[in-house]
Design a protein around this motif. Sequence first.
Motif, PDB file in Angstrom:
ATOM      1  N   UNK A  40     137.716 -17.699  32.783  1.00 29.38           N
ATOM      2  CA  UNK A  40     136.332 -17.926  33.194  1.00 29.38           C
ATOM      3  C   UNK A  40     135.406 -18.281  32.055  1.00 29.38           C
ATOM      4  N   UNK A  41     135.896 -18.977  31.039  1.00 28.64           N
ATOM      5  CA  UNK A  41     135.074 -19.351  29.899  1.00 28.64           C
ATOM      6  C   UNK A  41     134.985 -20.878  29.745  1.00 28.64           C
ATOM      7  N   UNK A  42     134.962 -21.572  30.880  1.00 33.90           N
ATOM      8  CA  UNK A  42     134.754 -23.026  30.843  1.00 33.90           C
ATOM      9  C   UNK A  42     136.035 -23.819  31.015  1.00 33.90           C
ATOM     10  N   UNK A  43     135.867 -25.119  31.313  1.00 35.35           N
ATOM     11  CA  UNK A  43     136.997 -25.991  31.614  1.00 35.35           C
ATOM     12  C   UNK A  43     137.857 -26.261  30.390  1.00 35.35           C
ATOM     13  N   UNK A  44     137.286 -26.169  29.214  1.00 38.14           N
ATOM     14  CA  UNK A  44     138.043 -26.460  28.002  1.00 38.14           C
ATOM     15  C   UNK A  44     139.174 -25.482  27.761  1.00 38.14           C
ATOM     16  N   UNK A  45     139.093 -24.290  28.316  1.00 40.84           N
ATOM     17  CA  UNK A  45     140.150 -23.286  28.103  1.00 40.84           C
ATOM     18  C   UNK A  45     141.356 -23.521  28.989  1.00 40.84           C
ATOM     19  N   UNK A  46     141.191 -24.328  30.033  1.00 37.26           N
ATOM     20  CA  UNK A  46     142.277 -24.512  30.997  1.00 37.26           C
ATOM     21  C   UNK A  46     142.304 -23.421  32.047  1.00 37.26           C
ATOM     22  N   UNK A  49     139.220 -22.280  33.465  1.00 35.67           N
ATOM     23  CA  UNK A  49     137.850 -22.243  33.959  1.00 35.67           C
ATOM     24  C   UNK A  49     137.805 -22.451  35.458  1.00 35.67           C
ATOM     25  N   UNK A  50     136.648 -22.725  35.988  1.00 35.44           N
ATOM     26  CA  UNK A  50     136.512 -23.016  37.421  1.00 35.44           C
ATOM     27  C   UNK A  50     136.804 -21.809  38.277  1.00 35.44           C
ATOM     28  N   UNK A  51     138.016 -21.740  38.802  1.00 40.05           N
ATOM     29  CA  UNK A  51     138.374 -20.654  39.719  1.00 40.05           C
ATOM     30  C   UNK A  51     138.934 -19.441  38.977  1.00 40.05           C
ATOM     31  N   UNK A  52     139.059 -19.520  37.671  1.00 41.56           N
ATOM     32  CA  UNK A  52     139.550 -18.403  36.848  1.00 41.56           C
ATOM     33  C   UNK A  52     140.902 -17.886  37.314  1.00 41.56           C
TER      34      UNK A  52
END
Length: 149
Positions: free
Chosen positions: A20-26, A28-31
């Motif tokens: 849950x720390x953004x799309x860049x982490x892979x 993100x989104x739905x966590x």
Amino acid sequence: MNLNNIQPAAGSTFNSKRIGRGQGTGKGGTSTKGHKGQKARAGYSQKIGFEGGQMPLQRRLPKFGFKNVNRKEFRGVNLDTIQTLIENKSITGEITKEVLVANGIVSKNELVKIMGRGELKSAISISADKFTKSAEELIAKAGGKAITL
């Protein structure tokens, strides 16, 4: 240095997943929770015995039984136990609840019921909370007294 203040070396530990720390982490989104639904929401916890909405087993089975709130539990003491104590000279004179507690037969908060198993050879006075008919007869036959408290 003690066990309570040991720490791992600096930089040797890290969180493998940053959820849950953004799309860049892979992640993100739905966590990593998928899309929508009860399990994706915050605060979700499943009830014990939950069967996916199906009527749970503990509700399908009928209720039965009855617990009497006024029930009195008696600790049964047989005449042969009392006779053994008399033979071992643990008991002399009158038998009361205190004597039975002192000899470890009953605990101090239990109600005592004298039962008629065995035989009483000596004339002795016994006081207890309750007696069976056969116990009263055997005590009287031996020449003793049964005193109900």
